[in-house]
Design an enzyme around this catalytic site. Structure first.
Site, short mmCIF file in Angstrom:
data_model
loop_
_atom_site.label_atom_id
_atom_site.label_comp_id
_atom_site.label_asym_id
_atom_site.label_seq_id
_atom_site.Cartn_x
_atom_site.Cartn_y
_atom_site.Cartn_z
N LYS A 1 0.83 -1.21 0.00
CA LYS A 1 0.00 0.00 0.00
C LYS A 1 0.86 1.27 0.00
CE LYS A 1 -2.13 -1.40 3.75
NZ LYS A 1 -1.48 -2.72 3.86
N THR A 2 1.84 1.31 0.89
CA THR A 2 2.72 2.48 0.96
C THR A 2 3.52 2.62 -0.34
OG1 THR A 2 2.88 2.18 3.35
CG2 THR A 2 4.55 3.58 2.32
N ASP B 1 -1.48 6.88 6.33
CA ASP B 1 -1.40 5.46 6.64
C ASP B 1 -2.31 5.19 7.84
OD1 ASP B 1 -0.52 2.92 6.25
OD2 ASP B 1 1.57 3.30 6.81
N THR C 1 -5.54 -1.36 6.98
CA THR C 1 -5.58 -2.82 7.07
C THR C 1 -6.98 -3.26 7.45
OG1 THR C 1 -4.79 -2.56 9.33
CG2 THR C 1 -3.16 -3.18 7.68
N ARG D 1 6.52 -8.20 1.85
CA ARG D 1 7.44 -7.75 2.90
C ARG D 1 8.04 -8.94 3.65
NH1 ARG D 1 4.66 -4.32 6.54
NH2 ARG D 1 5.37 -2.52 5.39
N1 ATP Z 1 4.16 -5.74 -5.68
C1 ATP Z 1 5.37 -5.64 -5.15
N2 ATP Z 1 6.46 -5.90 -5.89
C2 ATP Z 1 7.67 -5.84 -5.33
N3 ATP Z 1 7.92 -5.53 -4.05
C3 ATP Z 1 6.88 -5.26 -3.27
C4 ATP Z 1 5.56 -5.29 -3.77
N4 ATP Z 1 4.72 -4.96 -2.79
C5 ATP Z 1 5.47 -4.76 -1.70
N5 ATP Z 1 6.76 -4.94 -1.99
C6 ATP Z 1 7.87 -4.87 -1.04
O1 ATP Z 1 7.32 -5.10 0.26
C7 ATP Z 1 7.65 -4.04 1.14
C8 ATP Z 1 6.43 -3.70 1.94
O2 ATP Z 1 5.53 -3.00 1.15
P1 ATP Z 1 4.72 -1.72 1.73
O3 ATP Z 1 5.51 -1.04 2.77
O4 ATP Z 1 4.29 -0.94 0.56
O5 ATP Z 1 3.49 -2.46 2.39
P2 ATP Z 1 2.21 -1.84 3.09
O6 ATP Z 1 1.02 -2.49 2.42
O7 ATP Z 1 2.28 -0.38 3.11
O8 ATP Z 1 2.30 -2.42 4.55
P3 ATP Z 1 1.75 -1.80 5.94
O9 ATP Z 1 0.27 -2.05 5.94
O10 ATP Z 1 2.45 -2.64 6.96
O11 ATP Z 1 2.13 -0.35 5.97
C9 ATP Z 1 8.16 -2.92 0.26
O12 ATP Z 1 9.28 -2.30 0.79
C10 ATP Z 1 8.57 -3.58 -1.04
O13 ATP Z 1 9.95 -3.85 -0.98
MG MG Z 2 2.65 0.86 4.75
#
Ligand code: ATP
Ligand code: MG
Length: 329
Positions: free
Chosen positions: A69-70, A114, A163, A222
């Site tokens: 998401k981030t 977030d 989430t 992640r």
């Molecule tokens: N589709 C993707 N392709 C490649 N790498 C990814 C992908 N999605 C996530 N990642 C990797 O996973 C890590 C976590 O992703 P991210 O921080 O965007 O998750 P998030 O959904 O924001 O999690 P949270 O809810 O914990 O904040 C990123 O640093 C990235 O390296």
């Molecule tokens: Mg995030």
């Protein structure tokens, strides 16, 4: 080599030992693996907004921690060619915090919030007019003769991440033009992510090892990246720098990650329920395993449920036969 700590792999925040998630974060939409429908939709909306010279509609991402998401919020800002300002729901306690942020946004900027489900209700209601008509009514002197001023804002795009989409109020959800849900990734996509990350980390990995990591990563990029980093440590010490299947198996064993992709905490949750005659309330489980209820619900349970090890019922959490097997393993 330091101890390998299981729970670290599921940790939401960037770990000091990781150098943050940033090195492995895709830098362009094209590098983002999977979630085809979401990426296609976003790319289209971005292109349309750009060609009309307008700001993009507000976007809400929902999905389990670590699905990207981030990352997508950053990519939206990059593709739009605008700055991104990041905030988090619980941080914006007073409406004043939000006023400061909103009034300082450059035209067209992306404001990323977030954990938007944890935004206080007062701040949320405040956002309504900002999102819809780009103004804020700020109360100067509360009370009977209250005075307020109307501040007009630059147009911006709010990108929210949660989430727990279910915790957002209906009027708030309705103000997002784009609602995208991220689902856990299939193993083939995770394997692709692991392979790319290995290249970036400069460590070799065998294909079978790559698939093994993918299979144990709970559908979450992640977690896949976290496991990969720990395996790189093992490879450096014991595997001549390459992650072979043997290295991967040993590393996963050291991390306490079993064939179901479960960590020690998952097994403790299952054991706790099993010991309560197979059904227990969330509170009971939380106290027994020493973890917060929210963390259990967001971080541990989705995988246990998807794997058919646990069910949510009106009687509380119920363990399945397969769950008992996993707990005993
Ligand atoms: N589709 C993707 N392709 C490649 N790498 C990814 C992908 N999605 C996530 N990642 C990797 O996973 C890590 C976590 O992703 P991210 O921080 O965007 O998750 P998030 O959904 O924001 O999690 P949270 O809810 O914990 O904040 C990123 O640093 C990235 O390296
Ligand atoms: Mg995030």
């Amino acid at each position: 080599m330091g101890d390998l700590v299981t729970e670290e792999v599921l940790e939401r925040e960037a770990l000091p030992s990781d150098g943050g998630d940033n090195l492995l974060r895709p830098q362009r939409m094209a590098d983002f693996v999977g979630q085809r429908k979401v990426v296609d939709n976003l790319s289209l909306f971005i292109q349309a907004a750009k060609s009309r010279g307008e700001t993009m509609d507000h976007v809400l991402f929902s999905g389990m921690p670590g699905l990207g998401k981030t990352t997508l919020a950053h990519l939206i800002a990059d593709e739009l060619g605008v700055n991104m300002h990041a905030a988090s729901g619980p941080m914006l306690e007073k409406p004043g915090d939000l006023v400061g942020i909103l009034t300082r946004l450059e035209p067209g900027a992306v404001l990323f919030i977030d954990e938007i489900h944890r935004l206080p209700r007062s701040a949320e209601e405040f956002l309504y007019s900002a999102m819809e008509d780009f103004y804020l009514d700020v109360v100067l002197e509360p009370g009977i003769q209250s005075r307020s001023v109307r501040l007009s804002l630059q147009k911006f795009t709010l990108v929210g991440a949660t989430t727990r989409e279910g915790l957002l109020t209906a009027p708030f959800r309705a103000r997002f033009g784009v609602l995208e849900r991220l689902d856990p990734y299939p193993e083939c996509e995770l394997a692709e992510i692991v392979l790319r990350s290995a290249v970036r980390l400069g460590v070799g990995i065998d294909e079978v090892a790559c698939n093994l990591v993918a299979a144990r990563s709970r559908g979450t990029p992640r977690i896949a990246n976290r496991i990969l980093r720990r395996l790189r440590d093992v490879a450096e010490v014991k595997g001549r720098g390459r992650i072979s299947v043997a290295v991967a198996e040993e590393g996963l064993r050291m991390l306490g990650i079993d064939a179901y992709g479960l960590t020690e905490m998952d097994r403790r949750i299952l054991r706790c329920i099993a010991e309560h005659d197979g059904a227990a309330g969330l509170k009971t489980v939380a106290v027994a395993v020493g973890e917060e209820e929210d963390t259990i619900e967001d971080t541990y349970e989705p995988h246990l449920i998807r794997q058919g090890l646990l069910r949510k019922t009106p009687r509380g959490r119920v363990i399945t036969d397969r769950g008992r097997e996993a707990a005993a393993a």
